[in-house]
Write a protein that holds these residues in place. Structure first.
Motif, PDB file in Angstrom:
ATOM      1  N   SER A   1     -26.119 -34.408 -12.049  1.00 53.42           N
ATOM      2  CA  SER A   1     -27.358 -33.679 -11.730  1.00 53.42           C
ATOM      3  C   SER A   1     -28.550 -34.300 -12.462  1.00 53.42           C
ATOM      4  O   SER A   1     -29.653 -34.380 -11.899  1.00 53.42           O
ATOM      5  CB  SER A   1     -27.217 -32.189 -12.051  1.00 53.42           C
ATOM      6  OG  SER A   1     -27.103 -31.970 -13.434  1.00 53.42           O
ATOM      7  N   THR A   2     -28.333 -34.767 -13.684  1.00 50.79           N
ATOM      8  CA  THR A   2     -29.404 -35.434 -14.432  1.00 50.79           C
ATOM      9  C   THR A   2     -29.826 -36.717 -13.727  1.00 50.79           C
ATOM     10  O   THR A   2     -31.026 -36.987 -13.558  1.00 50.79           O
ATOM     11  CB  THR A   2     -28.935 -35.741 -15.873  1.00 50.79           C
ATOM     12  OG1 THR A   2     -28.608 -34.517 -16.524  1.00 50.79           O
ATOM     13  CG2 THR A   2     -30.005 -36.486 -16.655  1.00 50.79           C
TER      14      THR A   2
ATOM     15  N   MET B   1     -31.791 -35.921 -10.544  1.00 46.93           N
ATOM     16  CA  MET B   1     -33.132 -35.431 -10.865  1.00 46.93           C
ATOM     17  C   MET B   1     -34.034 -36.607 -11.272  1.00 46.93           C
ATOM     18  O   MET B   1     -35.164 -36.738 -10.788  1.00 46.93           O
ATOM     19  CB  MET B   1     -33.063 -34.404 -11.986  1.00 46.93           C
ATOM     20  CG  MET B   1     -34.419 -33.874 -12.415  1.00 46.93           C
ATOM     21  SD  MET B   1     -34.349 -32.950 -13.954  1.00 46.93           S
ATOM     22  CE  MET B   1     -33.916 -34.235 -15.114  1.00 46.93           C
TER      23      MET B   1
END
Length: 188
Positions: free
Chosen positions: A147-148, A151
């Protein structure tokens, strides 16, 4: 961006900064076999000068989305003896991209492989392997890391190094878990 980091990149990047889009792909089942093939090419070109060759990074973690760039870790006895590994690596299509103290990075013209060259028994070598191995067993940290990356990939970066720098805090958090896990593993 950090002006001091940009100045540092100007000194360590062969060819200077490159602005490229960061695109994260779902895991590709062909990545391990491609890494195995490249590891064999590296081993064949360097012979005993290659102390170890490992598939590292996100493409080495089944199920983890990643940039379609396969990271490899090459350990050589003397990183400053570039003649012993640069010429053989160039013969298999790898070119020097990063030259910094204690670390070199070579890549293919297609930008589908990055080979990180380190001397033996460095913290960086241990971190690469601990991160890879821990992400293979921890679904929670694998999801956090993915997810990092997704993003951060939505941003525009003047060089891929800035994207890598932006992941550092999360990587350090995950490495804390990895080190605790590794300490509890039986030694061979």
């Amino acid at each position: 961006m950090d002006q001091a980091r940009d100045t540092e990149l100007d000194t360590i990047l062969s060819g200077g900064p490159e602005q490229r889009a960061i695109v994260i792909f779902d895991y590709d089942d062909t990545w391990p076999s491609k890494a195995t093939s490249m590891a064999q090419k590296i081993q064949d070109s360097l012979g005993p000068a290659a102390l170890s060759v490992e598939h590292i990074g996100s493409t080495a973690v089944p199920g983890l989305a990643a940039k379609p760039v396969i990271d490899m870790l090459l350990v050589v006895a003397d990183i400053d003896d570039e003649e012993s590994y640069l010429v053989p690596m160039e013969s298999i299509g790898l070119r020097l991209r990063v030259r910094e103290h204690g670390h070199r990075m070579l890549r293919t013209a297609e930008l589908d492989f990055h080979v990180h060259v380190l001397p033996p028994e460095t913290t960086e070598q241990i971190d690469y392997l601990d991160l890879r191995d821990w992400l293979r067993v921890s679904a929670a940290d694998r999801a956090l890391y993915e997810s990092t990356k997704r993003m951060l990939a939505a941003n525009t970066w003047s060089d891929m190094s800035h994207y890598a720098d932006a992941k550092s805090a999360v990587i350090q958090q995950i490495l804390t878990h990895a080190r605790t896990w590794r300490a509890g593993q039986p030694t061979s």
